[in-house]
Scaffold this motif. Structure first.
Motif, PDB file in Angstrom:
ATOM      1  N   ARG A 129       0.788  -1.233   0.000  1.00  0.00           N
ATOM      2  CA  ARG A 129       0.000   0.000   0.000  1.00  0.00           C
ATOM      3  C   ARG A 129       0.817   1.277   0.000  1.00  0.00           C
ATOM      4  O   ARG A 129       0.259   2.338  -0.231  1.00  0.00           O
ATOM      5  N   HIS A 158       0.652   3.356  -3.344  1.00  0.00           N
ATOM      6  CA  HIS A 158      -0.625   3.338  -4.038  1.00  0.00           C
ATOM      7  C   HIS A 158      -1.193   4.743  -3.938  1.00  0.00           C
ATOM      8  O   HIS A 158      -1.460   5.228  -2.854  1.00  0.00           O
ATOM      9  N   ASP A 176      -8.250  -5.162  -7.013  1.00  0.00           N
ATOM     10  CA  ASP A 176      -8.125  -5.178  -5.557  1.00  0.00           C
ATOM     11  C   ASP A 176      -9.334  -5.917  -4.988  1.00  0.00           C
ATOM     12  O   ASP A 176     -10.468  -5.484  -5.169  1.00  0.00           O
ATOM     13  N   ASN A 188     -10.432  -6.174  -1.982  1.00  0.00           N
ATOM     14  CA  ASN A 188     -11.132  -5.477  -0.904  1.00  0.00           C
ATOM     15  C   ASN A 188     -12.027  -4.362  -1.419  1.00  0.00           C
ATOM     16  O   ASN A 188     -13.155  -4.216  -0.985  1.00  0.00           O
ATOM     17  N   SER A 189     -11.503  -3.551  -2.334  1.00  0.00           N
ATOM     18  CA  SER A 189     -12.263  -2.390  -2.792  1.00  0.00           C
ATOM     19  C   SER A 189     -12.904  -2.594  -4.165  1.00  0.00           C
ATOM     20  O   SER A 189     -13.785  -1.841  -4.552  1.00  0.00           O
ATOM     21  N   GLY A 190     -12.417  -3.590  -4.918  1.00  0.00           N
ATOM     22  CA  GLY A 190     -12.942  -3.821  -6.255  1.00  0.00           C
ATOM     23  C   GLY A 190     -12.357  -2.888  -7.303  1.00  0.00           C
ATOM     24  O   GLY A 190     -12.804  -2.881  -8.445  1.00  0.00           O
ATOM     25  N   GLU A 191     -11.354  -2.081  -6.933  1.00  0.00           N
ATOM     26  CA  GLU A 191     -10.743  -1.130  -7.869  1.00  0.00           C
ATOM     27  C   GLU A 191      -9.709  -1.826  -8.756  1.00  0.00           C
ATOM     28  O   GLU A 191      -9.063  -2.773  -8.334  1.00  0.00           O
ATOM     29  N   THR A 231      -4.672   3.656  -9.210  1.00  0.00           N
ATOM     30  CA  THR A 231      -6.067   3.275  -9.350  1.00  0.00           C
ATOM     31  C   THR A 231      -6.594   3.750 -10.693  1.00  0.00           C
ATOM     32  O   THR A 231      -6.471   4.922 -11.042  1.00  0.00           O
ATOM     33  N   LYS A 289      -9.963   3.960 -13.410  1.00  0.00           N
ATOM     34  CA  LYS A 289     -11.432   4.007 -13.363  1.00  0.00           C
ATOM     35  C   LYS A 289     -12.022   3.156 -14.445  1.00  0.00           C
ATOM     36  O   LYS A 289     -11.479   2.801 -15.390  1.00  0.00           O
TER      37      LYS A 289
END
Length: 75
Positions: free
Chosen positions: A31, A34, A51, A53-56, A73, A75
């Motif tokens: 992390r 990031h 990811d 955990n976040s779905g990103e 990250t 989009k």
């Protein structure tokens, strides 16, 4: 018999402490870089991961001079 139990508990505690420290170090390493803006010297790679955990979507950027990786990250 009591001495064996003490040794067993001591070994178990050492293993638990090692597991916790390993997890914390791995998580910080993953992390730490990031972020939003890609630093200078980093080149875009074709590596993209999701990811859990976040779905990103995370795009990997690589600095060939230092060997460092940067997770950006998408989009």
């Amino acid at each position: 018999m009591t001495r064996l139990a003490v040794i067993y508990i001591f070994v178990e505690l050492i293993l638990i402490i090692f597991a916790v420290i390993t997890f914390v170090v791995w998580d910080k390493r993953y992390r730490k870089n990031h972020g939003i803006d890609v630093p200078r010297g980093f080149e875009k790679t074709e590596e993209v991961s999701l990811d859990p955990n976040s779905g990103e979507k995370l795009r990997v950027y690589f600095n060939s001079k230092t060997g460092e990786r940067f997770y950006h990250t998408e989009k």
